[in-house]
Every structure is written in structure tokens, then in C-alpha cells.
Design a protein around this motif. Structure first.
Motif, short mmCIF file in Angstrom:
data_model
loop_
_atom_site.label_atom_id
_atom_site.label_comp_id
_atom_site.label_asym_id
_atom_site.label_seq_id
_atom_site.Cartn_x
_atom_site.Cartn_y
_atom_site.Cartn_z
N GLU A 128 -6.15 -29.32 -2.58
CA GLU A 128 -5.75 -28.12 -1.54
C GLU A 128 -5.86 -27.10 -2.81
O GLU A 128 -5.20 -26.17 -2.34
CB GLU A 128 -3.82 -28.76 -2.27
N THR A 129 -6.78 -26.53 -3.57
CA THR A 129 -7.07 -25.19 -4.76
C THR A 129 -8.36 -25.79 -5.06
O THR A 129 -8.65 -24.38 -5.11
CB THR A 129 -6.11 -25.53 -6.13
N PRO A 163 -6.09 -40.54 -3.02
CA PRO A 163 -5.02 -39.50 -2.72
C PRO A 163 -4.99 -38.03 -4.31
O PRO A 163 -4.64 -37.17 -4.06
CB PRO A 163 -3.44 -40.13 -3.28
N THR A 164 -5.80 -38.35 -5.20
CA THR A 164 -5.50 -37.68 -6.19
C THR A 164 -6.40 -36.48 -5.96
O THR A 164 -6.79 -35.27 -6.33
CB THR A 164 -6.31 -38.39 -7.33
N VAL A 184 -3.80 -43.47 2.43
CA VAL A 184 -3.79 -42.46 2.79
C VAL A 184 -2.89 -42.33 4.16
O VAL A 184 -4.05 -42.20 5.45
CB VAL A 184 -4.82 -41.39 3.06
N LEU A 237 -7.74 -35.97 -2.88
CA LEU A 237 -7.45 -35.04 -2.14
C LEU A 237 -6.42 -34.02 -2.11
O LEU A 237 -6.03 -33.34 -2.22
CB LEU A 237 -6.53 -36.04 -0.56
N GLU A 238 -5.96 -34.13 -2.79
CA GLU A 238 -4.89 -33.24 -3.65
C GLU A 238 -5.62 -31.83 -4.25
O GLU A 238 -5.20 -30.84 -4.51
CB GLU A 238 -4.35 -33.88 -5.03
N ALA A 239 -6.58 -32.48 -4.90
CA ALA A 239 -7.26 -31.45 -5.64
C ALA A 239 -7.88 -30.63 -4.53
O ALA A 239 -8.66 -29.18 -5.40
CB ALA A 239 -8.72 -32.17 -7.01
N LYS A 271 -13.03 -34.86 -10.20
CA LYS A 271 -12.40 -35.23 -10.63
C LYS A 271 -13.26 -36.41 -10.93
O LYS A 271 -13.53 -37.28 -9.91
CB LYS A 271 -11.41 -35.41 -9.73
N THR A 309 -6.28 -34.98 7.94
CA THR A 309 -7.25 -35.96 6.97
C THR A 309 -8.68 -36.37 7.31
O THR A 309 -7.67 -36.97 8.31
CB THR A 309 -7.04 -36.12 6.25
N THR A 346 -12.91 -28.94 1.90
CA THR A 346 -12.79 -28.35 3.25
C THR A 346 -13.68 -28.34 4.51
O THR A 346 -14.52 -27.79 4.80
CB THR A 346 -12.53 -27.20 2.67
N ARG A 377 -9.48 -30.78 6.07
CA ARG A 377 -10.38 -31.99 5.51
C ARG A 377 -11.57 -32.87 5.91
O ARG A 377 -10.59 -34.30 6.11
CB ARG A 377 -9.49 -32.32 4.01
#
Length: 251
Positions: free
Chosen positions: A110-111, A103-104, A28, A106-108, A200, A4, A163, A87
Motif C-alpha cells: 500500500e505504501t 496479507p502482510t 486473501v 499486500l499491506e506493505a 518483509k 490483486t 504494483t 497488484r
């Protein structure tokens, strides 16, 4: 693990850059940071070099002149893609984008192909803005959404995760805007490329150090461009998924 890169464009942000980089690194720790400075006369670029000299995960990219936020991001995307990052994150230097929410987002990612940090979805909010600034921002988003047929609620926000796959699918050679309208232009390209875009909620905080680069003239120019896009049918144009990305050459 996905690599990232947090991209922080700067111009006269000497009072903010050290703090924001420190907060990003704490939020992060595995991510790298790229400060992209447009030859700030206040010494921001030199401070970025000093930060990079003491932390191998911090990098500085110097541009020869101030030529717009979009130009800085496009060059940074090229820099990051050429170095294999998975990313790439847009984050303002002035503290309005809270690194603690990375973090929130970056978690999103992932999909999803593109993640928008949104002020105008449930849970999103703005702090310390006068009513007219809030109205201007929301009005600009609504106007752009309607004219360009975009389903997202916050189309002008700049806290985003792309991404590498998304950036390569988008025809960035067709991104015409280098200023405030850049965010709308990028989102339009992502949607027309058939990428998955999610929003988000974030908390946007008005800067406390330095002065804003935003002005009524900048917003008016952006809305005029959106109007032209809508009236000329650009909103109906889909960017071909097979079109290779064209980016500025990384330096």
C-alpha cells in the motif's frame, strides 16, 4: 479497493496446485488467482482448468512449452496488466511460499512499489533446508548484492508483490534472464527505475511434495550472469523512469 492477482507458475505440480490455490483463496478471498502452466505432462494444466471451472476468481493460462520461470511471469504480468489489476504477486506452487503471509506483504504494498518476501532480514527464516542449501542461497544473495550494489538482503527470493505502477515503470524489455537469475534481474530493474522497494520477513518452507527444479548448474549459470553484469558495468546503469514497459502480448 486495489485489485490483486496472485500468479502461480507451474510445471509438474499436480500434487500441489489444488492445495496452494485453496490456501491462497482462504488467505486473501478478494484476490484473483492465475495459474500459469508450461504444458505440464503430469496434468497440472487440466487440474488448473478444473479449479477455474468451479471458481470465477481462479484463472488458467496455458503456455505451449517450458521456457523458464521468467518467461512465465512476464506473460502473466502482461495478462494481469491488460485486465486492470493493481497488484501482481509472485508465489511458488510448491508450498515454499506460505499463502498465509500474503496479507502482510499486500499491506506493505500500500505504501511501496515492490515488496520482497525476505528470508534474510530479522524475523525471516527457512525451514527444512540442509546447511549447504542455506549457504548457497545466502551466498548467492551476498555475491549479487555486492557486485550489483543492491541494498536488499534477499535478492534471489521469489515471493514478491509488484504494483502495476512498478511494472509499467520498469523496462521489462531489458530483462535478459528467464531462469533462476530472473529474480535478481527484476530487482535490479526495480532499483534502477527508482522505485521504492521494501523487504518483509517471511518463513520459507522446503517443499514436501514433488521435486525441486533447482540444481547447482542453474545457480552457477545465474552467478556467471551476475558476474558479467558486474564486470560490464550494468550495476551502474539506471533504467529511465520514463521508459515505457515492453511486455509479451497477453493472450
Amino acid at each position: 479497493m486495489a485489485r490483486t492477482l496472485i500468479i502461480i507458475p507451474t510445471y509438474n505440480e499436480q500434487g500441489n496446485v489444488a492445495s496452494i490455490v485453496s490456501r491462497v483463496r482462504a488467505s486473501v478471498p478478494a484476490a484473483d488467482v492465475l495459474v500459469v502452466d508450461d504444458s505440464s505432462p503430469d496434468g497440472t494444466g487440466q487440474l488448473a482448468d478444473a479449479l477455474a471451472a468451479t471458481d470465477s476468481q481462479v484463472h488458467a493460462l496455458h503456455r505451449s512449452r517450458k521456457s523458464g520461470l521468467g518467461a512465465a511471469y512476464l506473460e502473466a504480468f502482461a495478462w494481469g496488466l491488460s485486465r486492470g489489476y493493481d497488484r501482481l504477486v509472485q508465489l511458488d506452487a510448491d508450498g515454499s511460499h506460505l499463502p498465509e503471509q500474503l496479507p502482510t506483504l499486500l499491506e506493505a504494498a500500500e505504501t511501496a512499489d515492490v515488496v520482497l518476501g525476505s528470508r534474510w532480514v530479522p524475523g525471516g527464516m527457512v525451514r527444512n533446508w540442509p546447511w549447504h542449501r542455506r549457504l548457497l542461497s545466502r551466498g548467492g544473495s551476498v555475491y549479487s548484492r555486492v557486485l550489483l550494489r543492491l541494498p536488499q538482503r534477499d535478492v534471489t527470493g521469489g515471493y514478491r508483490v509488484f504494483t502495476a505502477h512498478a511494472l509499467r515503470r520498469m523496462d521489462l524489455s531489458g530483462v535478459e534472464s528467464l531462469g533462476y537469475c530472473f529474480q535478481i534481474d527484476m530487482l535490479l530493474h526495480a532499483v534502477r527505475a527508482g522505485l521504492s522497494v521494501v523487504e518483509k520477513p517471511i518463513t520459507f518452507v522446503e517443499r514436501t511434495v514433488g521435486s525441486s527444479k533447482m540444481s547447482a548448474a542453474i545457480v552457477a549459470e545465474a552467478m556467471a550472469r551476475v558476474t558479467i553484469w558486474g564486470l560490464t558495468g550494468r550495476n551502474a546503469r539506471r533504467v529511465a523512469a520514463s521508459t515505457p514497459t515492453s511486455l509479451p502480448r497477453a493472450r
